[in-house]
Design a protein around this motif. Structure first.
Motif, mmCIF file in Angstrom:
data_model
loop_
_atom_site.group_PDB
_atom_site.id
_atom_site.type_symbol
_atom_site.label_atom_id
_atom_site.label_comp_id
_atom_site.label_asym_id
_atom_site.label_seq_id
_atom_site.Cartn_x
_atom_site.Cartn_y
_atom_site.Cartn_z
ATOM 1 N N ARG A 200 -5.270 -4.109 7.136
ATOM 2 C CA ARG A 200 -5.274 -3.978 5.709
ATOM 3 C C ARG A 200 -4.048 -4.262 5.107
ATOM 4 O O ARG A 200 -3.159 -4.300 5.512
ATOM 5 C CB ARG A 200 -5.298 -2.436 5.794
ATOM 6 N N LYS A 201 -4.474 -4.544 3.599
ATOM 7 C CA LYS A 201 -3.372 -5.122 2.988
ATOM 8 C C LYS A 201 -2.828 -3.828 2.156
ATOM 9 O O LYS A 201 -3.588 -2.846 1.877
ATOM 10 C CB LYS A 201 -3.816 -6.015 1.759
ATOM 11 N N PRO A 202 -1.525 -3.644 2.024
ATOM 12 C CA PRO A 202 -0.934 -2.461 1.597
ATOM 13 C C PRO A 202 -1.307 -2.120 0.030
ATOM 14 O O PRO A 202 -1.502 -3.276 -0.789
ATOM 15 C CB PRO A 202 0.745 -2.776 1.457
ATOM 16 N N ASP A 203 -1.525 -1.068 -0.273
ATOM 17 C CA ASP A 203 -2.013 -0.885 -1.727
ATOM 18 C C ASP A 203 -0.678 -0.400 -2.895
ATOM 19 O O ASP A 203 -0.973 -0.382 -3.923
ATOM 20 C CB ASP A 203 -2.696 0.698 -1.791
ATOM 21 N N ALA A 204 0.213 -0.024 -2.234
ATOM 22 C CA ALA A 204 1.628 0.240 -2.789
ATOM 23 C C ALA A 204 2.798 -0.044 -1.923
ATOM 24 O O ALA A 204 2.576 -0.400 -0.633
ATOM 25 C CB ALA A 204 1.508 1.723 -3.144
ATOM 26 N N LEU B 89 5.374 2.327 -5.821
ATOM 27 C CA LEU B 89 5.232 1.342 -6.695
ATOM 28 C C LEU B 89 3.787 0.887 -6.392
ATOM 29 O O LEU B 89 3.611 0.409 -5.169
ATOM 30 C CB LEU B 89 5.964 0.210 -6.806
ATOM 31 N N ALA B 90 3.021 0.610 -7.399
ATOM 32 C CA ALA B 90 1.770 0.050 -7.360
ATOM 33 C C ALA B 90 2.217 -1.459 -7.105
ATOM 34 O O ALA B 90 3.053 -2.066 -7.483
ATOM 35 C CB ALA B 90 0.802 0.017 -8.458
ATOM 36 N N LEU B 91 1.229 -2.344 -6.611
ATOM 37 C CA LEU B 91 1.481 -3.750 -6.385
ATOM 38 C C LEU B 91 1.526 -4.537 -7.512
ATOM 39 O O LEU B 91 2.310 -5.443 -7.477
ATOM 40 C CB LEU B 91 0.337 -4.427 -5.493
ATOM 41 N N ASN B 92 1.101 -3.814 -8.849
ATOM 42 C CA ASN B 92 1.319 -4.623 -10.146
ATOM 43 C C ASN B 92 2.749 -4.283 -10.587
ATOM 44 O O ASN B 92 3.079 -4.566 -11.688
ATOM 45 C CB ASN B 92 0.277 -4.246 -11.114
ATOM 46 N N GLY B 93 3.692 -3.454 -9.835
ATOM 47 C CA GLY B 93 4.899 -3.039 -10.303
ATOM 48 C C GLY B 93 4.922 -1.713 -10.899
ATOM 49 O O GLY B 93 6.094 -1.360 -11.360
#
Length: 66
Positions: free
Chosen positions: A5-9, A26-30
């Motif tokens: 799985r890729k991390p969500d945060a 942090l969310a992956l969008n920062g």
């Protein structure tokens, strides 16, 4: 272990101006999701992160605005 799985945060650890350790979730969008209290040492901040990882999924929502 999240396997394939890729991390969500992500958790980011910093020191504040007082020298205390803090983490941000942090969310992956920062975008900042959450910010911790200050911890006097790295072990404390790591324990705080582990607590969030273990407890957040089962946390209830207590909406005091209704």
């Amino acid at each position: 272990n999240i396997g394939n799985r890729k991390p969500d945060a992500k958790f980011e650890i910093n020191k504040d101006v007082a020298g205390e350790f803090r983490f941000k979730l942090l969310a992956l969008n920062g975008q900042t999701i959450a910010v911790s209290e200050g911890y006097s040492n790295r072990d404390g901040v790591m324990s705080g992160i582990e607590s969030v990882k273990q407890n957040a999924a089962a946390a209830i929502i207590d909406d005091k605005t209704v």
